[in-house]
Design a protein around this motif. Structure first.
Motif, PDB file in Angstrom:
ATOM      1  N   THR A   4       0.446   4.665   7.465  1.00 41.99           N
ATOM      2  CA  THR A   4       2.012   5.032   7.536  1.00 41.99           C
ATOM      3  C   THR A   4       2.394   3.844   8.537  1.00 41.99           C
ATOM      4  O   THR A   4       1.702   3.152   8.986  1.00 41.99           O
ATOM      5  N   SER A   5       3.833   3.838   8.707  1.00 42.75           N
ATOM      6  CA  SER A   5       4.209   2.817   9.597  1.00 42.75           C
ATOM      7  C   SER A   5       3.846   2.993  10.960  1.00 42.75           C
ATOM      8  O   SER A   5       3.935   2.248  11.958  1.00 42.75           O
ATOM      9  N   LEU A   6       3.295   4.229  11.564  1.00 45.44           N
ATOM     10  CA  LEU A   6       2.695   4.357  12.634  1.00 45.44           C
ATOM     11  C   LEU A   6       1.237   4.093  12.733  1.00 45.44           C
ATOM     12  O   LEU A   6       0.634   4.460  13.910  1.00 45.44           O
ATOM     13  N   GLY A   7       0.668   3.691  11.608  1.00 46.88           N
ATOM     14  CA  GLY A   7      -0.561   3.107  11.730  1.00 46.88           C
ATOM     15  C   GLY A   7      -1.638   4.221  11.519  1.00 46.88           C
ATOM     16  O   GLY A   7      -2.731   4.061  11.548  1.00 46.88           O
ATOM     17  N   ARG A   8      -1.021   5.579  11.034  1.00 44.09           N
ATOM     18  CA  ARG A   8      -1.898   6.577  10.768  1.00 44.09           C
ATOM     19  C   ARG A   8      -2.453   6.544   9.200  1.00 44.09           C
ATOM     20  O   ARG A   8      -1.575   6.410   8.337  1.00 44.09           O
ATOM     21  N   PRO A   9      -3.488   6.925   8.960  1.00 44.29           N
ATOM     22  CA  PRO A   9      -4.121   6.746   7.532  1.00 44.29           C
ATOM     23  C   PRO A   9      -3.363   8.024   6.710  1.00 44.29           C
ATOM     24  O   PRO A   9      -3.338   9.186   7.307  1.00 44.29           O
ATOM     25  N   MET A  10      -2.888   7.685   5.500  1.00 38.75           N
ATOM     26  CA  MET A  10      -2.426   8.912   4.728  1.00 38.75           C
ATOM     27  C   MET A  10      -3.773   9.671   4.065  1.00 38.75           C
ATOM     28  O   MET A  10      -4.831   8.909   3.988  1.00 38.75           O
ATOM     29  N   SER A  11      -3.562  10.801   3.791  1.00 40.73           N
ATOM     30  CA  SER A  11      -4.522  11.659   3.326  1.00 40.73           C
ATOM     31  C   SER A  11      -4.777  11.305   1.883  1.00 40.73           C
ATOM     32  O   SER A  11      -5.959  11.612   1.291  1.00 40.73           O
ATOM     33  N   VAL A  12      -3.624  10.927   1.121  1.00 43.54           N
ATOM     34  CA  VAL A  12      -3.755  10.733  -0.010  1.00 43.54           C
ATOM     35  C   VAL A  12      -4.342   9.190  -0.379  1.00 43.54           C
ATOM     36  O   VAL A  12      -3.694   8.377   0.244  1.00 43.54           O
ATOM     37  N   ARG A  13      -5.287   9.022  -1.290  1.00 48.21           N
ATOM     38  CA  ARG A  13      -5.465   7.330  -1.706  1.00 48.21           C
ATOM     39  C   ARG A  13      -4.605   7.264  -2.990  1.00 48.21           C
ATOM     40  O   ARG A  13      -4.302   7.807  -3.701  1.00 48.21           O
ATOM     41  N   MET A  14      -4.403   5.749  -3.002  1.00 51.09           N
ATOM     42  CA  MET A  14      -3.406   5.250  -3.829  1.00 51.09           C
ATOM     43  C   MET A  14      -3.872   3.877  -4.581  1.00 51.09           C
ATOM     44  O   MET A  14      -4.915   3.287  -4.087  1.00 51.09           O
ATOM     45  N   SER A  15      -3.191   3.514  -5.711  1.00 51.27           N
ATOM     46  CA  SER A  15      -3.334   2.513  -6.326  1.00 51.27           C
ATOM     47  C   SER A  15      -2.077   2.442  -7.053  1.00 51.27           C
ATOM     48  O   SER A  15      -1.286   3.389  -7.171  1.00 51.27           O
ATOM     49  N   SER A  16      -1.946   1.272  -8.052  1.00 46.98           N
ATOM     50  CA  SER A  16      -0.704   1.110  -8.868  1.00 46.98           C
ATOM     51  C   SER A  16      -1.143   0.400 -10.182  1.00 46.98           C
ATOM     52  O   SER A  16      -1.989  -0.384 -10.009  1.00 46.98           O
ATOM     53  N   ALA A  17      -0.040   0.546 -10.937  1.00 50.32           N
ATOM     54  CA  ALA A  17      -0.095  -0.360 -12.262  1.00 50.32           C
ATOM     55  C   ALA A  17       1.372  -0.580 -12.569  1.00 50.32           C
ATOM     56  O   ALA A  17       2.190   0.011 -11.865  1.00 50.32           O
ATOM     57  N   GLY A  18       1.617  -1.961 -12.992  1.00 45.83           N
ATOM     58  CA  GLY A  18       2.896  -2.522 -13.373  1.00 45.83           C
ATOM     59  C   GLY A  18       3.025  -3.541 -12.690  1.00 45.83           C
ATOM     60  O   GLY A  18       2.235  -4.197 -11.952  1.00 45.83           O
ATOM     61  N   ARG A  19       4.297  -4.086 -12.811  1.00 44.27           N
ATOM     62  CA  ARG A  19       4.785  -5.426 -12.163  1.00 44.27           C
ATOM     63  C   ARG A  19       4.580  -5.392 -10.624  1.00 44.27           C
ATOM     64  O   ARG A  19       4.220  -6.237  -9.994  1.00 44.27           O
TER      65      ARG A  19
END
Ligand code: AKG
Length: 199
Positions: A42-57
Motif C-alpha cells: 500500500t502507499s503506507l508501505g504495508r504488504p497487501m495480503s492479495v498477490r497480483m500480476s497483470s496482462a495487457g498493455r
C-alpha cells in the motif's frame, strides 16, 4: 445462469461452466509464467495480503509511490497479452467493441482479503469494470460512491462474473474473506479474481 443486481452491479452467477473455468485457469497460468505473482504494498508501505500480476498493455501496480498503471512487470518484462478466452468474457458481458487494456490477476491465499476501495486509477469511468471469480468462494461487499455508506454482500463462487458499470462503476467494494478450500478448481486451494479494465 441467473443475473442478480446488487447495488447497481450486475452479477452473472455461474456464467462460466466448469470446463470453461478450467480453460480460463490455464490462461491465467500462461500469464503467470510470463509475469509471476508479486506482493504489492500500500502507499503506507504495508504488504497487501492479495498477490497480483497483470496482462495487457498496462498492469496495475502499487508501492509507497501510490497506485498506478505501468507498462512493465516489476521484474522488467512487458506484460503478456490478455489471452483470447478472457477477452471473450468481456465481449460477451459488455457487448462493447472496445476491449480492455488491463487484466489484473488477484490471487487470494488462505486469510487474504481486499479492503473496501474504489477503482479510480483509470482515465474514463464510463467504461465498466468486469470481474471474474475462479476457485474458492469469496465474500464480496459493495456499497455506494460514499465511504462509510450502507453496503451489501454476496458470496461469489467459481465461474461468477460481476459487471460494475454506470452508477456502480465507482462504488466502494472489497472482499472480506474467502472460504479457503471450498472449491476443487485449484488443487492447492485459493481464489483467483480477474478484473478487466479500460485504462
Ligand atoms: C479489484 O481488483 O479492484 C477488486 O476489487 C477485486 C474484487 C474481487 O476479488 O472479487
Amino acid at each position: 445462469m441467473a443475473r442478480l443486481e446488487l447495488r447497481g452491479a450486475g452479477i452473472f452467477k455461474g456464467f462460466l461452466p466448469p470446463p470453461e473455468q478450467a480453460r480460463i485457469v490455464e490462461e491465467v497460468r500462461q500469464i503467470l509464467r510470463a509475469a509471476p505473482l508479486f506482493a504489492p504494498q500500500t502507499s503506507l508501505g504495508r504488504p497487501m495480503s492479495v498477490r497480483m500480476s497483470s496482462a495487457g498493455r498496462f498492469g496495475w501496480y502499487s508501492d509507497r509511490a501510490g497506485y498506478r498503471y505501468v507498462t512493465h512487470h516489476p521484474g522488467g518484462a512487458a506484460w503478456p497479452d490478455i489471452p483470447a478466452g478472457i477477452l471473450r468474457i468481456w465481449d460477451e458481458v459488455t457487448g462493447l467493441s472496445r476491449q480492455p487494456e488491463c487484466c489484473l490477476v488477484n490471487w487470494y491465499g488462505e486469510g487474504a482479503r481486499m479492503g473496501l476501495h474504489q477503482d479510480r486509477d483509470e482515465a474514463d469511468f464510463s467504461w465498466p469494470v468486469v470481474s471474474v471469480s475462479l476457485g474458492d468462494d469469496g465474500l464480496f461487499r459493495i456499497g455506494s460512491r460514499t465511504r462509510g455508506g450502507k453496503t451489501e454482500s454476496v458470496w461469489l463462487t467459481s465461474g461468477d462474473v460481476v459487471v460494475m458499470g454506470g452508477a456502480a462503476r465507482l462504488a466502494y467494494h472489497g472482499v472480506d474473506r474467502i472460504r479457503f478450500g471450498s472449491s476443487r478448481l485449484l488443487p492447492a486451494g485459493g481464489r483467483i479474481n480477474l478484473t478487466l479494465r479500460v485504462v
